[in-house]
Design an enzyme around this catalytic site. Sequence first.
Site, PDB file in Angstrom:
ATOM      1  N   GLU A 168       3.980  -1.464 -12.025  1.00  0.00           N
ATOM      2  CA  GLU A 168       4.603  -0.079 -11.214  1.00  0.00           C
ATOM      3  C   GLU A 168       5.645  -0.129 -11.950  1.00  0.00           C
ATOM      4  O   GLU A 168       6.662   0.485 -11.112  1.00  0.00           O
ATOM      5  CB  GLU A 168       4.014  -0.054 -10.264  1.00  0.00           C
ATOM      6  CG  GLU A 168       2.471  -0.496 -10.038  1.00  0.00           C
ATOM      7  CD  GLU A 168       2.253  -0.300  -8.836  1.00  0.00           C
ATOM      8  OE1 GLU A 168       3.216   0.713  -7.310  1.00  0.00           O
ATOM      9  OE2 GLU A 168       1.370  -0.053  -8.418  1.00  0.00           O
ATOM     10  N   GLU A 389      -4.793  -3.842  -9.767  1.00  0.00           N
ATOM     11  CA  GLU A 389      -4.466  -3.552  -8.309  1.00  0.00           C
ATOM     12  C   GLU A 389      -5.711  -2.776  -7.753  1.00  0.00           C
ATOM     13  O   GLU A 389      -5.404  -1.729  -8.449  1.00  0.00           O
ATOM     14  CB  GLU A 389      -2.906  -3.486  -8.482  1.00  0.00           C
ATOM     15  CG  GLU A 389      -1.949  -3.946  -7.685  1.00  0.00           C
ATOM     16  CD  GLU A 389      -1.015  -3.524  -7.441  1.00  0.00           C
ATOM     17  OE1 GLU A 389      -1.495  -3.220  -6.207  1.00  0.00           O
ATOM     18  OE2 GLU A 389       0.094  -4.014  -7.680  1.00  0.00           O
TER      19      GLU A 389
HETATM   20  O1  IFM Z   1       1.360  -2.294  -2.048  1.00  0.00           O
HETATM   21  C1  IFM Z   1       1.864  -2.000  -3.182  1.00  0.00           C
HETATM   22  C2  IFM Z   1       1.594  -2.859  -4.822  1.00  0.00           C
HETATM   23  O2  IFM Z   1       3.276  -3.682  -4.152  1.00  0.00           O
HETATM   24  C3  IFM Z   1       2.199  -2.096  -5.436  1.00  0.00           C
HETATM   25  N1  IFM Z   1       1.300  -1.264  -5.731  1.00  0.00           N
HETATM   26  C4  IFM Z   1       0.468  -0.490  -4.558  1.00  0.00           C
HETATM   27  C5  IFM Z   1      -0.159  -1.246  -3.544  1.00  0.00           C
HETATM   28  C6  IFM Z   1      -0.342  -0.759  -2.094  1.00  0.00           C
HETATM   29  O3  IFM Z   1       1.084   0.821  -1.683  1.00  0.00           O
END
Ligand code: IFM
Length: 484
Positions: A168, A389
């Site tokens: 990200e 994710e």
């Molecule tokens: O916890 C975060 C992660 O570190 C990066 N993506 C989003 C998740 C939830 O906010």
Amino acid sequence: MAAAANPFPEDFIWGTATASYQIEGAVREGGRGPSIWDTFSHTPGRVFAGQNGDVTCDHYHRWEEDLDHMARLGLQAYRFSTAWPRIQPGGVGRANQAGLDFYDKLVDGLLARGIRPVATLYHWDLPQALQDQGGWPARDTARRFADYAEIVAAALGDRVETYTTLNEPWCAAFLGHASGAHAPGITNPLAALKAAHHLNLAHGLAVQAVRAAAPGAQASVTLNLHVIRPATDSAEDADAARQVKAVGNEIFLGPMLEGVYPADLLEDLAPVTDFDFVESEDLTSINQPIDWLGVNYYSTSAARRRDGGRAGRTAGPPRVGPGGETAGTESSNGGHGPGNPWVGADCVEFLPPTGPLTDMGWNIDPPGLTELLVGMARRYPGLPLAVTENGSAFGDTLEPDGAVHDPDRIAYLESHVAAVAEAIAQGACVTGYYAWSLMDNFEWGHGYSRRFGLIYVDYANGQARHWKDSARRYQQLIAAQGRI
Ligand code: IFM
């Protein structure tokens, strides 16, 4: 009646994801140096209730127990991140062997349990020493990152199935340097754009370093691609959504996958910069072939043109950035970081999210995940995708018998797995799904006030792990290869 065909291919990978600063703790052990998140979280007012990652889940000491939980879940892959300040405590120079040893034994422990290691090289814990020399807005940080990538790939080699360069980068660039909601807490649009470019460059240089050091491993990057819908079918709102996608998605997709910064993005950003920090060979360096693209997905947003057009940035009410990242003036960051992370989209505003929301205040929109995956598959045919994710924060209660009943998280999980199945049925090549997260952890500016885990962590009682009902449900889903 014949059972419906399962759209998940035999070799589809079911995993979970975590990140070093969020779970490891032991911030002063094994020669680890300070990171920007140590500094940020120890700065009063930055993180909810002054919390920090000093101990968090204590995974650094409890890693074997955590690997056993993964094996019981039936995980086929585990996505973790290596902490740059454990491996190069000052961000440069020779590797700290104790830091490498930690990941070495973690990788061997995964392989011994039949779980594929998927290593992310950067999940936001930049060595503080590099921040002191300019951080991501400084070009040299990209070159330092490539050195670090080479060290990790040489040490862990082909035992790691995939190296993911960045997690990200939008958050690192824009929450870190525009809104200031994340470390290093800077609120400067130009710095954010320089950071974005140098993260792009870091990605390209690191892919090359990984390929040289671990030729048998795959290379990828993970983006939190924002699914933005225009609030109405007006041309103004369509353009508002386009602008947000430009600075949220295209600023990374363009250079990494197509070797260009799109013309509309450059035009939108012209009031901030003419991109004179991009050097002649940079786009070639950045545009390296990758083996698959990681997509992080949590929610969607609707955008509209604000009255007054490009009237300039307003402080605005607290809100949540699309794609699931905290932004703006969220109370969780103590009122700091009042800036707008949407550099170049000053005349855009987001509608308040509707419907049932997670504890993050994010909407629940599984079709958005299908739309994203199918859209990316059509745009980049031949590039496999993985959902690196996806998950939800809900307020969990640990019952006296150790149970945690989390039907909302189960519903979120099932509906999003179904959304992936739908994308595959529509022709998208999706190769894996990684639930966020294996266990509750330090949720950045929210500290420990948000729980995303399949496994509950009892912070007050020695970080004891308790399986939530959603962990059992995920175990069943994996065993049934995604059949809901
Ligand atoms: O916890 C975060 C992660 O570190 C990066 N993506 C989003 C998740 C939830 O906010």
